[in-house]
Design a protein around this motif. Structure first.
Motif, PDB file in Angstrom:
ATOM      1  N   GLN A  39       0.713  -1.199  -0.013  1.00 32.96           N
ATOM      2  CA  GLN A  39      -0.058   0.065   0.025  1.00 32.96           C
ATOM      3  C   GLN A  39       0.926   1.253   0.034  1.00 32.96           C
ATOM      4  O   GLN A  39       0.526   2.190  -0.561  1.00 32.96           O
ATOM      5  CB  GLN A  39      -0.892  -0.065   1.158  1.00 32.96           C
ATOM      6  N   THR A  40       1.844   1.217   0.556  1.00 36.01           N
ATOM      7  CA  THR A  40       3.002   2.253   0.554  1.00 36.01           C
ATOM      8  C   THR A  40       3.192   2.854  -1.023  1.00 36.01           C
ATOM      9  O   THR A  40       2.886   4.015  -0.994  1.00 36.01           O
ATOM     10  CB  THR A  40       4.168   2.051   1.385  1.00 36.01           C
ATOM     11  N   THR A  42       1.894   1.710  -3.645  1.00 39.22           N
ATOM     12  CA  THR A  42       0.714   1.966  -4.324  1.00 39.22           C
ATOM     13  C   THR A  42       0.102   3.526  -4.210  1.00 39.22           C
ATOM     14  O   THR A  42      -0.041   4.185  -5.194  1.00 39.22           O
ATOM     15  CB  THR A  42      -0.370   0.908  -4.080  1.00 39.22           C
ATOM     16  N   ASP A  43       0.116   3.782  -2.960  1.00 39.60           N
ATOM     17  CA  ASP A  43      -0.233   5.459  -2.616  1.00 39.60           C
ATOM     18  C   ASP A  43       0.535   6.053  -3.364  1.00 39.60           C
ATOM     19  O   ASP A  43       0.125   7.170  -3.894  1.00 39.60           O
ATOM     20  CB  ASP A  43      -0.361   5.365  -0.938  1.00 39.60           C
ATOM     21  N   HIS A  44       2.098   5.888  -3.512  1.00 39.89           N
ATOM     22  CA  HIS A  44       2.931   6.840  -4.094  1.00 39.89           C
ATOM     23  C   HIS A  44       2.575   7.038  -5.477  1.00 39.89           C
ATOM     24  O   HIS A  44       2.507   7.995  -6.144  1.00 39.89           O
ATOM     25  CB  HIS A  44       4.286   6.222  -3.832  1.00 39.89           C
ATOM     26  N   GLU A  46      -0.140   5.931  -6.859  1.00 34.61           N
ATOM     27  CA  GLU A  46      -1.608   6.760  -7.228  1.00 34.61           C
ATOM     28  C   GLU A  46      -1.462   8.151  -7.013  1.00 34.61           C
ATOM     29  O   GLU A  46      -2.116   9.009  -8.055  1.00 34.61           O
ATOM     30  CB  GLU A  46      -2.684   6.331  -6.288  1.00 34.61           C
ATOM     31  N   GLY A  47      -0.571   8.896  -6.259  1.00 31.02           N
ATOM     32  CA  GLY A  47      -0.411  10.182  -6.112  1.00 31.02           C
ATOM     33  C   GLY A  47       0.226  10.751  -7.121  1.00 31.02           C
ATOM     34  O   GLY A  47      -0.110  12.005  -7.507  1.00 31.02           O
TER      35      GLY A  47
END
Length: 68
Positions: A39-40, A42-44, A46-47
């Protein structure tokens, strides 16, 4: 276990999805060092406006990393 980023950066010369992601990570000064969770990263991505294909590639590469 070696962290995902360190492991990934050893693949910058590889072909395919893993090499592409590794080269992007190496060129990204904000690429996360952790925490070492999918998730770390993925979030990066996606951002940064990553496509679904790039996010799927991350998941595929993560599975390869986690299964070693």
């Amino acid at each position: 276990m070696e962290g995902f980023t360190a492991w990934l950066l050893r693949h910058t010369g590889d072909e395919g999805a893993i090499g592409e992601l590794a080269r992007r990570a190496a060129a990204d000064p904000n690429w996360p060092e952790g925490p070492n969770r999918l998730q770390t990263f993925t979030d990066h991505l996606e951002g940064g406006g990553a496509t679904r294909t790039r996010l799927q590639n991350l998941t595929d590469v993560w599975i390869r990393y986690a299964s070693r």
